[in-house]
Scaffold this motif. Sequence first.
Motif, PDB file in Angstrom:
ATOM      1  N   ILE A   1       8.362  -0.203 -10.152  1.00  0.00           N
ATOM      2  CA  ILE A   1       7.497   0.966 -10.138  1.00  0.00           C
ATOM      3  C   ILE A   1       8.355   2.226 -10.136  1.00  0.00           C
ATOM      4  N   THR A   2       9.424   2.162  -9.363  1.00  0.00           N
ATOM      5  CA  THR A   2      10.460   3.182  -9.377  1.00  0.00           C
ATOM      6  C   THR A   2      11.780   2.437  -9.554  1.00  0.00           C
ATOM      7  N   TRP A   3      12.901   3.134  -9.622  1.00  0.00           N
ATOM      8  CA  TRP A   3      14.161   2.433  -9.877  1.00  0.00           C
ATOM      9  C   TRP A   3      14.552   1.550  -8.709  1.00  0.00           C
ATOM     10  N   TYR A   4      13.999   1.821  -7.496  1.00  0.00           N
ATOM     11  CA  TYR A   4      14.397   1.063  -6.319  1.00  0.00           C
ATOM     12  C   TYR A   4      13.284   0.175  -5.769  1.00  0.00           C
ATOM     13  N   ASN A   5      12.094   0.209  -6.362  1.00  0.00           N
ATOM     14  CA  ASN A   5      10.945  -0.514  -5.826  1.00  0.00           C
ATOM     15  C   ASN A   5      10.362  -1.426  -6.901  1.00  0.00           C
ATOM     16  N   SER A   6      10.446  -2.747  -6.659  1.00  0.00           N
ATOM     17  CA  SER A   6       9.976  -3.740  -7.628  1.00  0.00           C
ATOM     18  C   SER A   6       8.868  -4.594  -7.028  1.00  0.00           C
ATOM     19  N   ASN A   7       7.852  -4.852  -7.821  1.00  0.00           N
ATOM     20  CA  ASN A   7       6.765  -5.741  -7.413  1.00  0.00           C
ATOM     21  C   ASN A   7       6.582  -6.837  -8.459  1.00  0.00           C
ATOM     22  N   ASN A   8       5.941  -7.918  -8.033  1.00  0.00           N
ATOM     23  CA  ASN A   8       5.636  -9.016  -8.944  1.00  0.00           C
ATOM     24  C   ASN A   8       4.154  -8.969  -9.318  1.00  0.00           C
ATOM     25  N   TYR A   9       3.871  -9.107 -10.603  1.00  0.00           N
ATOM     26  CA  TYR A   9       2.500  -8.986 -11.106  1.00  0.00           C
ATOM     27  C   TYR A   9       2.099 -10.210 -11.910  1.00  0.00           C
ATOM     28  N   TRP A  10       0.783 -10.475 -11.880  1.00  0.00           N
ATOM     29  CA  TRP A  10       0.201 -11.562 -12.648  1.00  0.00           C
ATOM     30  C   TRP A  10      -0.879 -11.027 -13.576  1.00  0.00           C
ATOM     31  N   GLY A  11      -1.000 -11.641 -14.739  1.00  0.00           N
ATOM     32  CA  GLY A  11      -2.138 -11.388 -15.589  1.00  0.00           C
ATOM     33  C   GLY A  11      -3.295 -12.299 -15.197  1.00  0.00           C
TER      34      GLY A  11
END
Length: 120
Positions: free
Chosen positions: A101-111
Amino acid sequence: QVQLVESGGGLVQAGGSLRLSCAASGSFFSIDAMRWYRQAPGKQRELVAVKNSIGSTTYADSVKGRFTISRDNAKNTMYLQMNSLKPEDTAVYYCNADIHITWYNSNNYWGPGTQVTISS
């Protein structure tokens, strides 16, 4: 809000081909690994293929030589070319991705998934 949406599922005869697409939309910085999973009725969800941000790929043994995962980073889209389809490939196919979402914040997403049905 980040979303993943699959498309391209359907009903084909054994031996046929399908091409699935997964498009990422919304506001985000970058996408790391992208994956295809599938879940057949009564079975656990299984990993089908992975393609990371530098291009390396991994496939489940059951699809090696038949499926090809690819990405178009400019379009934030991932594909799964499925050839020589078998009835046992019948499943709901899901897109999954690690998205910054930002360079330091990652999330995992599903379709939400797309149904693939192979008739014998």
